[in-house]
Design a protein around this motif. Structure first.
Motif, PDB file in Angstrom:
ATOM      1  N   GLY B 174      -1.458  15.932  -8.832  1.00  0.00           N
ATOM      2  CA  GLY B 174      -2.140  15.164  -9.871  1.00  0.00           C
ATOM      3  C   GLY B 174      -2.400  13.754  -9.381  1.00  0.00           C
ATOM      4  N   GLU B 175      -3.405  13.131  -9.943  1.00  0.00           N
ATOM      5  CA  GLU B 175      -3.727  11.769  -9.546  1.00  0.00           C
ATOM      6  C   GLU B 175      -2.601  10.820  -9.955  1.00  0.00           C
ATOM      7  OE1 GLU B 175      -7.491  10.702 -11.259  1.00  0.00           O
ATOM      8  OE2 GLU B 175      -8.535  12.376 -10.317  1.00  0.00           O
ATOM      9  N   SER B 176      -2.646   9.610  -9.411  1.00  0.00           N
ATOM     10  CA  SER B 176      -1.660   8.591  -9.782  1.00  0.00           C
ATOM     11  C   SER B 176      -1.751   8.294 -11.270  1.00  0.00           C
ATOM     12  CB  SER B 176      -1.922   7.297  -9.026  1.00  0.00           C
ATOM     13  OG  SER B 176      -1.542   7.461  -7.701  1.00  0.00           O
ATOM     14  N   GLY B 177      -0.606   8.185 -11.891  1.00  0.00           N
ATOM     15  CA  GLY B 177      -0.585   7.789 -13.305  1.00  0.00           C
ATOM     16  C   GLY B 177      -0.748   8.942 -14.271  1.00  0.00           C
ATOM     17  N   THR B 178      -0.700  10.177 -13.777  1.00  0.00           N
ATOM     18  CA  THR B 178      -0.872  11.314 -14.694  1.00  0.00           C
ATOM     19  C   THR B 178       0.460  11.809 -15.262  1.00  0.00           C
ATOM     20  OG1 THR B 178      -0.971  12.727 -12.726  1.00  0.00           O
ATOM     21  CG2 THR B 178      -3.056  12.260 -13.818  1.00  0.00           C
ATOM     22  N   GLY B 179       1.568  11.265 -14.753  1.00  0.00           N
ATOM     23  CA  GLY B 179       2.871  11.634 -15.323  1.00  0.00           C
ATOM     24  C   GLY B 179       3.629  12.653 -14.495  1.00  0.00           C
ATOM     25  N   LYS B 180       3.471  12.591 -13.167  1.00  0.00           N
ATOM     26  CA  LYS B 180       4.114  13.590 -12.298  1.00  0.00           C
ATOM     27  C   LYS B 180       5.640  13.488 -12.378  1.00  0.00           C
ATOM     28  CE  LYS B 180       1.725  12.425  -8.536  1.00  0.00           C
ATOM     29  NZ  LYS B 180       0.697  11.496  -8.972  1.00  0.00           N
ATOM     30  N   GLU B 181       6.140  12.246 -12.417  1.00  0.00           N
ATOM     31  CA  GLU B 181       7.601  12.085 -12.450  1.00  0.00           C
ATOM     32  C   GLU B 181       8.175  12.599 -13.777  1.00  0.00           C
ATOM     33  OE1 GLU B 181       9.049   8.290 -11.120  1.00  0.00           O
ATOM     34  OE2 GLU B 181      10.995   8.628 -12.068  1.00  0.00           O
ATOM     35  N   LEU B 182       7.427  12.337 -14.837  1.00  0.00           N
ATOM     36  CA  LEU B 182       7.858  12.799 -16.161  1.00  0.00           C
ATOM     37  C   LEU B 182       7.928  14.330 -16.196  1.00  0.00           C
ATOM     38  CD1 LEU B 182       8.470  10.861 -18.398  1.00  0.00           C
ATOM     39  CD2 LEU B 182       6.198  11.248 -19.343  1.00  0.00           C
ATOM     40  N   MET B 198      19.163  13.981 -11.295  1.00  0.00           N
ATOM     41  CA  MET B 198      17.839  14.091 -10.677  1.00  0.00           C
ATOM     42  C   MET B 198      17.612  12.790  -9.907  1.00  0.00           C
ATOM     43  SD  MET B 198      14.000  14.833 -11.995  1.00  0.00           S
ATOM     44  CE  MET B 198      12.964  13.400 -11.786  1.00  0.00           C
ATOM     45  N   ILE B 199      17.434  12.926  -8.611  1.00  0.00           N
ATOM     46  CA  ILE B 199      17.270  11.754  -7.750  1.00  0.00           C
ATOM     47  C   ILE B 199      15.804  11.678  -7.320  1.00  0.00           C
ATOM     48  CG2 ILE B 199      17.978  10.686  -5.582  1.00  0.00           C
ATOM     49  CD1 ILE B 199      20.278  10.772  -7.503  1.00  0.00           C
ATOM     50  N   VAL B 200      15.206  10.510  -7.538  1.00  0.00           N
ATOM     51  CA  VAL B 200      13.790  10.322  -7.226  1.00  0.00           C
ATOM     52  C   VAL B 200      13.645   9.557  -5.908  1.00  0.00           C
ATOM     53  CG1 VAL B 200      11.619   9.306  -8.034  1.00  0.00           C
ATOM     54  CG2 VAL B 200      13.253  10.241  -9.679  1.00  0.00           C
ATOM     55  N   VAL B 201      12.802  10.069  -5.040  1.00  0.00           N
ATOM     56  CA  VAL B 201      12.521   9.363  -3.783  1.00  0.00           C
ATOM     57  C   VAL B 201      11.009   9.215  -3.669  1.00  0.00           C
ATOM     58  CG1 VAL B 201      12.811   9.355  -1.283  1.00  0.00           C
ATOM     59  CG2 VAL B 201      14.473  10.563  -2.711  1.00  0.00           C
ATOM     60  N   ASN B 202      10.557   7.967  -3.563  1.00  0.00           N
ATOM     61  CA  ASN B 202       9.127   7.761  -3.352  1.00  0.00           C
ATOM     62  C   ASN B 202       8.879   7.709  -1.857  1.00  0.00           C
ATOM     63  OD1 ASN B 202       6.501   6.967  -3.114  1.00  0.00           O
ATOM     64  ND2 ASN B 202       6.584   5.568  -4.860  1.00  0.00           N
ATOM     65  N   CYS B 203       8.411   8.837  -1.315  1.00  0.00           N
ATOM     66  CA  CYS B 203       8.265   8.950   0.133  1.00  0.00           C
ATOM     67  C   CYS B 203       7.205   7.991   0.686  1.00  0.00           C
ATOM     68  CB  CYS B 203       7.886  10.377   0.521  1.00  0.00           C
ATOM     69  SG  CYS B 203       9.067  11.592  -0.047  1.00  0.00           S
ATOM     70  N   GLY B 204       6.257   7.610  -0.152  1.00  0.00           N
ATOM     71  CA  GLY B 204       5.184   6.739   0.324  1.00  0.00           C
ATOM     72  C   GLY B 204       5.597   5.287   0.381  1.00  0.00           C
ATOM     73  N   ALA B 205       6.722   4.943  -0.220  1.00  0.00           N
ATOM     74  CA  ALA B 205       7.091   3.531  -0.329  1.00  0.00           C
ATOM     75  C   ALA B 205       8.009   3.070   0.800  1.00  0.00           C
ATOM     76  CB  ALA B 205       7.775   3.278  -1.671  1.00  0.00           C
ATOM     77  N   LEU B 206       8.488   4.002   1.639  1.00  0.00           N
ATOM     78  CA  LEU B 206       9.472   3.629   2.657  1.00  0.00           C
ATOM     79  C   LEU B 206       8.974   3.974   4.053  1.00  0.00           C
ATOM     80  CD1 LEU B 206      12.626   5.097   0.858  1.00  0.00           C
ATOM     81  CD2 LEU B 206      12.046   2.679   1.070  1.00  0.00           C
ATOM     82  N   PRO B 207       9.280   3.114   5.043  1.00  0.00           N
ATOM     83  CA  PRO B 207       8.946   3.479   6.425  1.00  0.00           C
ATOM     84  C   PRO B 207       9.789   4.666   6.861  1.00  0.00           C
ATOM     85  CG  PRO B 207      10.130   1.377   6.347  1.00  0.00           C
ATOM     86  CD  PRO B 207       9.869   1.788   4.930  1.00  0.00           C
ATOM     87  N   ASP B 208       9.308   5.341   7.915  1.00  0.00           N
ATOM     88  CA  ASP B 208       9.882   6.630   8.296  1.00  0.00           C
ATOM     89  C   ASP B 208      11.396   6.633   8.525  1.00  0.00           C
ATOM     90  OD1 ASP B 208       8.826   9.171   8.465  1.00  0.00           O
ATOM     91  OD2 ASP B 208       9.176   9.206  10.630  1.00  0.00           O
ATOM     92  N   THR B 209      11.878   5.679   9.328  1.00  0.00           N
ATOM     93  CA  THR B 209      13.318   5.696   9.663  1.00  0.00           C
ATOM     94  C   THR B 209      14.150   5.418   8.417  1.00  0.00           C
ATOM     95  OG1 THR B 209      13.027   3.412  10.339  1.00  0.00           O
ATOM     96  CG2 THR B 209      13.224   5.063  12.099  1.00  0.00           C
ATOM     97  N   LEU B 210      13.680   4.492   7.616  1.00  0.00           N
ATOM     98  CA  LEU B 210      14.414   4.157   6.390  1.00  0.00           C
ATOM     99  C   LEU B 210      14.423   5.359   5.444  1.00  0.00           C
ATOM    100  CD1 LEU B 210      15.913   1.865   5.150  1.00  0.00           C
ATOM    101  CD2 LEU B 210      13.797   1.016   4.156  1.00  0.00           C
TER     102      LEU B 210
END
Lengths: 135, 449
Positions: B174-182, B198-210
Motif C-alpha cells: 500500500g502507498e505511504s499513509g494508508t495504514g499499513k502499520e495499523l 509486536m516489534i516494529v522496524v522501519n527498514c528504510g530508516a536505518l543504514p544497512d549495518t545498523l
C-alpha cells in the motif's frame, strides 16, 4: 424467517459486542422453533460479525450495539433491530405481532432511529452508521 | 456507603441535597436497589452514558449502563455477593450514540441507617481522553482505529481474522499513509501471538549495518561503538510479531540473512558465533512494487515468495473517497479529545474540497489537514480559511466550475470503478460488493447511462 437474538439467560443480552450466546430461531407464521444456540463469548468484533453474517439470518434483534459492529453487520447484509430489551419470549412474540417498536421494549437512551417494529414492518432496520439509535 | 431510603425523584427541580451533591461530582454515579433497579443517576452518569436521569430511574442497571461486563463479570454483582469493593476495573460501555466508551468502574455496598444492605453503588469515570493521550504517547493503536465503510476496506476487515489466525507471513502492500502499520497491528492483535510483543522496524530508516544490528542484535566489540551485548528486535519479539516496514529498501546482503530466519528460524547476532532461534511471525510491508524489484534483480525472488504467503493490499484514499466523511469525523473527535476543543465538523465547502483532492499522502495527509485546521479553529465548523494553503486552490470542481456535490463524488467513484474493470458492469458490481441491478440503478440515477 430466521431470526437471531443474543441471549443472557431468559433476557435479551444488553450488549451485542460482549454477549456470550446467540439464539437462532425459525419463525413460520406464529410458530417458533429454536434452531440452535451459538456461543461466542470473548470473541472480537470481526469474528463476531463474521459468524453472525454466516448464520444466514433474516433479522438480528439485539440490545446495545456499537456503531462499528453495526457497520460490519450492515456490510454483511444483516438487518439489525437494535436497542431492544426484555424477555426473549416476549420480544420474539412482539416481533411476530409487529409490536417491537413500542416503548416497552426500547432500551433507555434510545431515540427512535433505525428500528423496525416487527416482521416486515416499519423502520429501516439495518444499521450502518457510527451514530445510530439516538445520542 | 450509607444513605437514607428515599423515593426516586422524578423531576430535577425537586432535587434533594443528596442529588445536588451527586450532580456536582465529575464521576458518574448510580445506585441500585436489590432488584438491580436504578434509584439515583447523577449528571455525569447522564453525560457518559447518553441516557437521561428520567429514562434511567427505575430501569434495571444493565439496560442503562450497557457495559461489556454486565453479562459476564458484573462488578456490582460481585460486590453484592461478596461484600468486597471493586476498585478501578477498566471496561467499556456502549453510549446512546453507539460509541464504545472506555471507563473505569468502582463499586460498593449501599446500607441503610441500620446497616442493612439495600443495594449497591457504582461510580465510573470516562477514560476516553486518558486513553487517547496514552495511545498518542505510546503510539499504541488498535484495530478499532481502522476506519472505513468502503467495500474494499470492509472486505479487508472480513478477511483479517483468517489471515491473523493462519500464522503465515503476510505482506502488506500500500502507498505511504494508508495504514499499513495499523493493519499489521490488527493482524497481530487477532493472532494466537497477541499476548506477545509486536516489534516494529522501519527498514528504510536505518543504514544497512545498523539495521542488521537492530534486527539480530550484536555482541560487545562487534563494531567500534558496541560496548556491550545488545538484543536484536527478533529476540525482543520472541513469541510475538516482527513488523518489517519498507522491506523493499533492505540490501541484498541483509535479504540473505532475513531469508535464513524465514527458512530455518535461525540467525546470528552481529559479531557472534552462537546461532539463535527466532520464534516470531513476520509481517512485512512495502510501498514499492516488490514484483518489479524482483524482476530488476533488486529483491531476492526466494525471499519475496517467503514473505508474501499472504498478500494484503490497502487501497489509497483516492480509491475510497466515500470514507472521507467518516475519517474526517473520526479525526475531529480525536483532536477534540486531545486538544480539549469543541469543533463540530467541516463546512460543506471544505468537504467539497477534500472530496476533490487526490490525497497523495493518503489518510496521514487527511489527518495532517485536520490537525492543521485545529491550530486556528477552536470551536464550531472548520472552514476553508482553516485549511493549509495548498488545498485552497481546489475549491471548485474542475469539470463543472461549481463545488463538488456528493453526487459528483459518487459519479466519479463509479466511473473509476468502471474504468478499473474495463467497463464490465458485472465485474464492477462484484468489486463494489453490490448487485448488478443496483449498479445499473445508480448509473442511471447519476446520468451514466
Amino acid at each position: 424467517m430466521r431470526v437471531g437474538i443474543p441471549i443472557w439467560g431468559s433476557k435479551v443480552s444488553p450488549v451485542l459486542d460482549a454477549s456470550e450466546q446467540l439464539l437462532v430461531v425459525e419463525l413460520t407464521g406464529t410458530e417458533r422453533s429454536d434452531v440452535e444456540t451459538v456461543s461466542f463469548g470473548g470473541w472480537g468484533m470481526m469474528r463476531r460479525a463474521r459468524l453472525i453474517g454466516d448464520l444466514g439470518l433474516d433479522v438480528l434483534i439485539c440490545g446495545a450495539i456499537s456503531g462499528r459492529l453495526a457497520g460490519l453487520l450492515a456490510w454483511k447484509d444483516v438487518r439489525v433491530i437494535p436497542w431492544v430489551s426484555g424477555e426473549v419470549d416476549d420480544v420474539l412474540r412482539a416481533f411476530v405481532e409487529g409490536r417491537l417498536s413500542g416503548k416497552r421494549f426500547a432500551m433507555p437512551g434510545y431515540r427512535g432511529m433505525g428500528r423496525g417494529g416487527g416482521r416486515g414492518g416499519g423502520g429501516r432496520g439495518r444499521q450502518g452508521g457510527r451514530r445510530h439509535g439516538g445520542g | 456507603m450509607t444513605i437514607k431510603r428515599k423515593k426516586p425523584r422524578g423531576n430535577r427541580r425537586d432535587a434533594s441535597c443528596e442529588d445536588v451533591i451527586l450532580d456536582s461530582i465529575a464521576e458518574g454515579v448510580f445506585t441500585v436497589d436489590s432488584d438491580w433497579r436504578i434509584q439515583s443517576f447523577n449528571r455525569a452518569a447522564e453525560e457518559i452514558t447518553g441516557t437521561t436521569h428520567d429514562d434511567a430511574i427505575g430501569r434495571q442497571c444493565w439496560d442503562v449502563f450497557r457495559a461489556s461486563i454486565c453479562e459476564s463479570a458484573c462488578a456490582l454483582r460481585e460486590t453484592m455477593e461478596t461484600g468486597e469493593r471493586v476498585v478501578g476495573r477498566q471496561v467499556y460501555i456502549i453510549n446512546a450514540a453507539g460509541e464504545r466508551v472506555p471507563i473505569s468502574v468502582s463499586t460498593a455496598l449501599l446500607r441503610d441507617e441500620g446497616g442493612e444492605v439495600i443495594g449497591g453503588v457504582e461510580t465510573f469515570r470516562d477514560l476516553s481522553v486518558e486513553q487517547e493521550l496514552r495511545r498518542e504517547l505510546e503510539k499504541r493503536y488498535t484495530f478499532s482505529d481502522m476506519i472505513g465503510r468502503n467495500n474494499r476496506i470492509q472486505e479487508l476487515f472480513a478477511m483479517i481474522p483468517d489471515v491473523a489466525e493462519s500464522g503465515s507471513t503476510v505482506l502488506i502492500q500500500g502507498e505511504s499513509g494508508t495504514g499499513k502499520e495499523l493493519l499489521a497491528l490488527a493482524i497481530h492483535s487477532l493472532s494466537p501471538r497477541a499476548n506477545g510483543p509486536m516489534i516494529v522496524v522501519n527498514c528504510g530508516a536505518l543504514p544497512d549495518t545498523l539495521l542488521e544490528s537492530e534486527l539480530f542484535g550484536h555482541k560487545a566489540g562487534a563494531f567500534t561503538d558496541a560496548k556491550r551485548d545488545k538484543l536484536g528486535r527478533f529476540a525482543l519479539a520472541e513469541g510475538g510479531t516482527v513488523f518489517l516496514d519498507e522491506i523493499g529498501d533492505i540490501s541484498t546482503a541483509l535479504q540473505s540473512k532475513l531469508l535464513r530466519v524465514l527458512q530455518d528460524g535461525t540467525y546470528e547476532p552481529l559479531g557472534g558465533t552462537e546461532t539463535l532461534t527466532a520464534d516470531v511471525r513476520i509481517v512485512s510491508a512495502s510501498n514499492r512494487d516488490l514484483p518489479e524489484l524482483v524482476e530488476r534483480g533488486d529483491f531476492r525472488r526466494d525471499l519475496f515468495y517467503r514473505i508474501n504467503v499472504v498478500t494484503v493490499e490497502l487501497p489509497p484514499l483516492r480509491e475510497r473517497k466515500d470514507d472521507i466523511p467518516l475519517l474526517v469525523d473520526h479525526f475531529i473527535a480525536r483532536f477534540n479529545r486531545l486538544r480539549n476543543r469543541d469543533v463540530s465538523g467541516v463546512s460543506s465547502a471544505v468537504m467539497s474540497m477534500l472530496m476533490g483532492h487526490d490525497f497523495p499522502g493518503n489518510i496521514r495527509e487527511l489527518e495532517n489537514i485536520i490537525e492543521h485546521a485545529f491550530v486556528t479553529c477552536r470551536a464550531g465548523q472548520i472552514g476553508t480559511r482553516h485549511l493549509p494553503a495548498y488545498l485552497k486552490s481546489r475549491v471548485v470542481s474542475a469539470e463543472t466550475g461549481r463545488p463538488y456535490s456528493m453526487q459528483d463524488v459518487e459519479r466519479q467513484f463509479l466511473v473509476s470503478a468502471l474504468e478499473r474493470n474495463n467497463g464490465n458492469r458485472l465485474a464492477t458490481a462484484r468489486e463494489l460488493g453490490i448487485h448488478k441491478t443496483t449498479l445499473w440503478r445508480r448509473m442511471k440515477r447519476l446520468g451514466l447511462l
